[in-house]
Design a protein around this motif. Structure first.
Motif, PDB file in Angstrom:
ATOM      1  N   ALA A 235      -7.425   5.166  17.441  1.00  0.00           N
ATOM      2  CA  ALA A 235      -6.767   5.580  16.201  1.00  0.00           C
ATOM      3  C   ALA A 235      -5.610   4.657  15.847  1.00  0.00           C
ATOM      4  CB  ALA A 235      -6.264   7.017  16.330  1.00  0.00           C
ATOM      5  N   SER A 236      -5.045   4.016  16.832  1.00  0.00           N
ATOM      6  CA  SER A 236      -3.893   3.160  16.584  1.00  0.00           C
ATOM      7  C   SER A 236      -4.302   1.907  15.812  1.00  0.00           C
ATOM      8  CB  SER A 236      -3.269   2.799  17.928  1.00  0.00           C
ATOM      9  OG  SER A 236      -2.392   1.739  17.785  1.00  0.00           O
ATOM     10  N   PHE A 270      -1.867   2.988  -3.862  1.00  0.00           N
ATOM     11  CA  PHE A 270      -2.773   3.668  -2.922  1.00  0.00           C
ATOM     12  C   PHE A 270      -1.963   4.535  -1.959  1.00  0.00           C
ATOM     13  CE2 PHE A 270      -4.879   3.624   1.278  1.00  0.00           C
ATOM     14  CZ  PHE A 270      -6.092   4.217   0.959  1.00  0.00           C
ATOM     15  N   THR A 273      -0.316   7.572  -3.801  1.00  0.00           N
ATOM     16  CA  THR A 273      -1.260   8.575  -4.317  1.00  0.00           C
ATOM     17  C   THR A 273      -1.498   9.674  -3.286  1.00  0.00           C
ATOM     18  OG1 THR A 273      -2.377   6.957  -5.703  1.00  0.00           O
ATOM     19  CG2 THR A 273      -3.642   8.927  -5.140  1.00  0.00           C
ATOM     20  N   TYR A 274      -1.590   9.310  -2.019  1.00  0.00           N
ATOM     21  CA  TYR A 274      -1.875  10.288  -0.967  1.00  0.00           C
ATOM     22  C   TYR A 274      -0.645  10.606  -0.113  1.00  0.00           C
ATOM     23  CZ  TYR A 274      -6.400   8.729  -2.508  1.00  0.00           C
ATOM     24  OH  TYR A 274      -7.458   8.411  -3.299  1.00  0.00           O
ATOM     25  N   GLY A 275       0.443   9.881  -0.381  1.00  0.00           N
ATOM     26  CA  GLY A 275       1.657  10.108   0.402  1.00  0.00           C
ATOM     27  C   GLY A 275       1.505   9.694   1.855  1.00  0.00           C
ATOM     28  N   PHE A 276       0.760   8.626   2.108  1.00  0.00           N
ATOM     29  CA  PHE A 276       0.589   8.178   3.497  1.00  0.00           C
ATOM     30  C   PHE A 276       1.923   7.743   4.105  1.00  0.00           C
ATOM     31  CE2 PHE A 276      -3.963   7.321   2.337  1.00  0.00           C
ATOM     32  CZ  PHE A 276      -4.489   8.250   3.221  1.00  0.00           C
ATOM     33  N   ARG A 277       2.210   8.210   5.325  1.00  0.00           N
ATOM     34  CA  ARG A 277       3.411   7.794   6.055  1.00  0.00           C
ATOM     35  C   ARG A 277       3.227   6.411   6.661  1.00  0.00           C
ATOM     36  NH1 ARG A 277       4.210  12.841   3.883  1.00  0.00           N
ATOM     37  NH2 ARG A 277       5.475  14.200   5.178  1.00  0.00           N
ATOM     38  N   ARG A 278       1.986   5.989   6.802  1.00  0.00           N
ATOM     39  CA  ARG A 278       1.707   4.627   7.267  1.00  0.00           C
ATOM     40  C   ARG A 278       0.277   4.288   6.844  1.00  0.00           C
ATOM     41  NH1 ARG A 278       2.019   6.703  13.265  1.00  0.00           N
ATOM     42  NH2 ARG A 278       0.039   7.766  13.438  1.00  0.00           N
ATOM     43  N   LEU A 279      -0.062   3.021   6.932  1.00  0.00           N
ATOM     44  CA  LEU A 279      -1.421   2.581   6.620  1.00  0.00           C
ATOM     45  C   LEU A 279      -1.946   1.746   7.775  1.00  0.00           C
ATOM     46  CD1 LEU A 279      -0.898   1.528   2.886  1.00  0.00           C
ATOM     47  CD2 LEU A 279      -2.125   3.543   3.723  1.00  0.00           C
ATOM     48  N   LEU A 280      -3.258   1.635   7.849  1.00  0.00           N
ATOM     49  CA  LEU A 280      -3.834   0.835   8.925  1.00  0.00           C
ATOM     50  C   LEU A 280      -3.798  -0.658   8.616  1.00  0.00           C
ATOM     51  CD1 LEU A 280      -6.545   3.405   9.861  1.00  0.00           C
ATOM     52  CD2 LEU A 280      -4.900   2.444  11.464  1.00  0.00           C
ATOM     53  N   ALA A 281      -3.490  -0.996   7.367  1.00  0.00           N
ATOM     54  CA  ALA A 281      -3.233  -2.395   6.999  1.00  0.00           C
ATOM     55  C   ALA A 281      -2.377  -2.376   5.754  1.00  0.00           C
ATOM     56  CB  ALA A 281      -4.547  -3.137   6.732  1.00  0.00           C
ATOM     57  N   LEU A 287      -6.475  -4.392   3.700  1.00  0.00           N
ATOM     58  CA  LEU A 287      -6.686  -2.987   3.377  1.00  0.00           C
ATOM     59  C   LEU A 287      -8.011  -2.803   2.629  1.00  0.00           C
ATOM     60  CD1 LEU A 287      -5.564  -0.137   3.550  1.00  0.00           C
ATOM     61  CD2 LEU A 287      -4.198  -0.590   1.503  1.00  0.00           C
ATOM     62  N   ARG A 290     -10.974  -3.079   4.860  1.00  0.00           N
ATOM     63  CA  ARG A 290     -11.176  -1.845   5.629  1.00  0.00           C
ATOM     64  C   ARG A 290     -11.763  -0.722   4.763  1.00  0.00           C
ATOM     65  NH1 ARG A 290      -9.080   0.002   9.812  1.00  0.00           N
ATOM     66  NH2 ARG A 290      -8.404  -1.420  11.413  1.00  0.00           N
TER      67      ARG A 290
END
Lengths: 454, 454
Positions: A235-236, A270, A273-281, A287, A290
């Protein structure tokens, strides 16, 4: 702008809103086995909609849920087949601000489950066809509305086998179940990821037991599944670790990535829109690679044990994880299942791996005259050509239609990222519906010119 | 056999059954915040029970749920304090064959949540005290019934601080909330494991989102928690991996293990009681070491995402895991939390670690005359002496009472492994209740003789 189509759309706005409300207020949740009656009622309502505009409409049944088939014009004529789906995702999220199955109008927004995915776009397509018929288009039109898209279209192949002849000569297929890159930049998908759903089950005992009495001696099935899942997916890094799964994934050229990066996709939009606290790229190229061109491994839910208030200190008897993978061109769903089965069996022979729905990935050619026609239509109506994108989601019917109908399939939807596909407080909006009528109407006109020339 | 006590028990069997039913049918689930009214009603019922046999009874309140305190005899006399709890675990397991909060009598079995843990044993103790009072025992007796044992007794320390004086001179404490090694082999615990509850929370986004749209770019919080949990605990070996957690765990000598192995614990009976498909150790010595003398790490439930029918292909916005550790002598609950917090923060700073109730482990000396008296009582009444065992569970009140009351605490319960502590279809049975009355009555007589001698 397409003045005539725009006027037609505006003239039908209140009709559109009334009918969208009727469709949304039938909770056609295809993964809920108790929703048969609502599905049948929605299918009947869909027949009535088509007949309202003078089309002939029938239900096609091949087992499973019905398909709505509508036709306008002489069946002998080459036709445009428009595919949408009227089934929806569940709406159990606590974040819903209103009843998900009561449509709420907020300004020009239509809030409710299914408004943008895919009842609003379906109704938009019907309005456009009605407009084309009224102005005497020489094209034939067909509508195919499915009620099992959200569960992986398990009967779609059979439908195509049994009813291929009835569909006649199909000139092009329009699938209006995809997203623009943003409200400012219309875009057309040139590919979709595939899908493989999986249920992982682990039963280690007959009954839940007191963790003070059996803990340390009896195995914990939640911990057992956690171990297996962590071995399957990092997951990391967001990396699939199961040997074999990535073997056949077709890489994407840097030239193609250049095209996608130019689409206008915006990382910060991006994220917010979803309020992500972090992204994978965080790099847009990485991004997009992915999101659009690489396989995923997602855990959707883990059952078993206790989830109520406080801590119930038990060693559970069983646990289950709902998982899915998005697949890319080259990957075979069956081979992916087999790789995961083999890997999991080595890790823990007690874990069962059950497949739950699948679809191969899909890519199309943008050089087809029908695609170029859509680009011209967008240029005229929206003031700018289409960005080319890939869809990270999956529409199982797409690959099947492309193969059986041997016609170009255009993934040209109307939804926006902020509309919230599969999310709480899903909405559609009138501007997108009206733009849709204009865009599709102009594309139909382009197709008529192509047919004349061709 | 203790003829007089047995006759007393048999004479009160229907009373016992009626009263147990009344207690069981009040769902005193302490971890359910909505169960306040049932708890108050059960406390009132408990006061009435004590008064029925001529005791004085009051509710002690220090915040949280009430404590029932009963007293028989002159408060100046040295007394035996008997501790039980009247709160219960939830009963949400689908495996329940009847209503968990409607007591069902099946032969001599009493089925229902709380019958064996711990309402049946509490009532058994009350019956025995009433018997001792009736025959004119020179001992004083006190009852202390708690309603927060299943949530870690968060107010027990405060209770002891505020009401120490009212408890007066306590000669010995009897805790009847433990298990025999088997129906054929009565056993007394010489120690209990401690407990540390934890909630791990991970929010990575504002909303659930379509896994086709965000999958591969947005993080999956279920997968994120899975990664962290798998790093904390190796489910295959049943081994805690968090640095520091095991540092202070006191090892158990082989001589002590010899004692436990001789208790008559049977691996196959343990396995079949819960229907385990496998065990973390199959050698009895190793299994007992794990069950009674080593720390555990259990996952009780994982929330977030979707668990309904089918697959809802979302990337969830958040996930939570309910976890607990059983602790052994030497381990400090606070230090364990700190070690886990530090480890998890390094793995993923977004994961919150919230403590949820704790208790230190407890060990007692079996050389105390009160313990030897219990062994003699068992020999006389049950025909065999007590095996010495450890309890793998946790009773937070025990260590606190031992420290504050400075009296020996005997962990001498009546439950059997098959009774299903914390499990569906929990039951108690009349034979154990009747044996309990005989055993405790004989122990009281032994204590009287000790007092005379002492």
């Amino acid at each position: 702008m397409n003045h005539d189509a725009r006027a037609w759309a505006e003239g039908h706005r209140s009709y559109f809103e009334d009918q969208l409300r009727s469709l949304v207020e039938l909770p056609t949740i295809s993964m809920d086995p108790t929703r048969g009656p609502e599905t049948e009622a929605c299918a009947e309502a869909a027949l009535a909609l088509i007949r309202h505009f003078g089309g002939t409409a029938t239900l096609l049944r091949v087992g499973g849920k019905p398909y709505v088939h509508g036709r306008f014009g002489d069946p002998g004529r080459p036709s445009v087949l428009v595919y949408n789906h009227l089934d929806v995702q569940p709406a159990d999220e606590p974040e819903w601000k209103g009843e998900p199955f009561r449509m709420r109008i907020d300004g020009e927004r239509y809030l409710g489950r299914g408004t943008t995915d895919d009842k609003g776009p379906a109704l938009t397509c019907l309005l456009t066809i009605a407009h084309a018929v009224r102005r005497g288009s020489p094209l034939g039109f067909q509508l195919l509305w499915e009620f099992e898209e959200e569960v992986g279209s398990p009967h779609f192949s059979e439908l195509m086998r049994e009813h291929r002849a009835a569909l006649g000569n199909v000139r092009a297929v329009l699938v209006s179940d995809t997203l623009w890159v943003s409200a400012e930049q219309p875009s057309m998908d040139v590919g979709l990821r595939g899908f493989q759903g999986l249920l992982l089950k682990l039963r280690t005992a007959e009954v839940d037991a007191h963790s003070g009495v059996v803990g340390g001696g009896g195995p914990n099935p939640l911990a057992g599944l956690v171990r297996v899942l962590a071995a399957c997916f990092d997951a990391s890094a967001g990396r699939i670790l199961v040997p074999g799964v990535l073997d056949d994934a077709a890489p994407v050229s840097e030239a193609e990535m250049d095209l996608y990066v130019r689409s206008g996709f915006d990382v910060e939009r991006f994220r917010s829109t979803y309020g992500f606290r972090r992204l994978l790229a965080s790099n847009p190229r990485e991004l997009l690679r992915r999101l659009w061109t690489e396989p995923t491994f997602e855990i959707h839910g883990i059952s078993g044990g206790y989830q109520g208030p406080g801590i119930k200190s038990i060693v559970p008897a069983w646990a289950e994880a709902k998982v899915s993978l998005r697949l890319v061109p080259g990957q075979s769903p069956a081979k992916v299942v087999e790789s995961i089965r083999r890997f999991v069996a080595e890790l823990d022979p007690l874990v069962e791996v059950l497949p739950l729905g699948s679809a191969p990935a899909f890519v199309t050619s943008v050089d087809a005259p029908e695609c170029k026609a859509m680009d011209r239509a967008a240029e005229r109506v929206l003031g700018k050509g289409l960005a080319l994108t890939r869809g990270g989601g999956s529409i199982p019917a797409v690959a099947i239609m492309a193969e059986v109908l041997r016609a170009p399939v255009l993934l040209m939807g109307l939804s926006l990222p902020e509309h919230g596909y599969h999310a709480p407080n899903e909405f559609f909006d009138w501007t997108q519906a009206r733009r849709g009528v204009e865009l599709y109407a102009s594309w139909f006109e382009e197709l008529e010119r192509l047919s004349v020339r061709g």
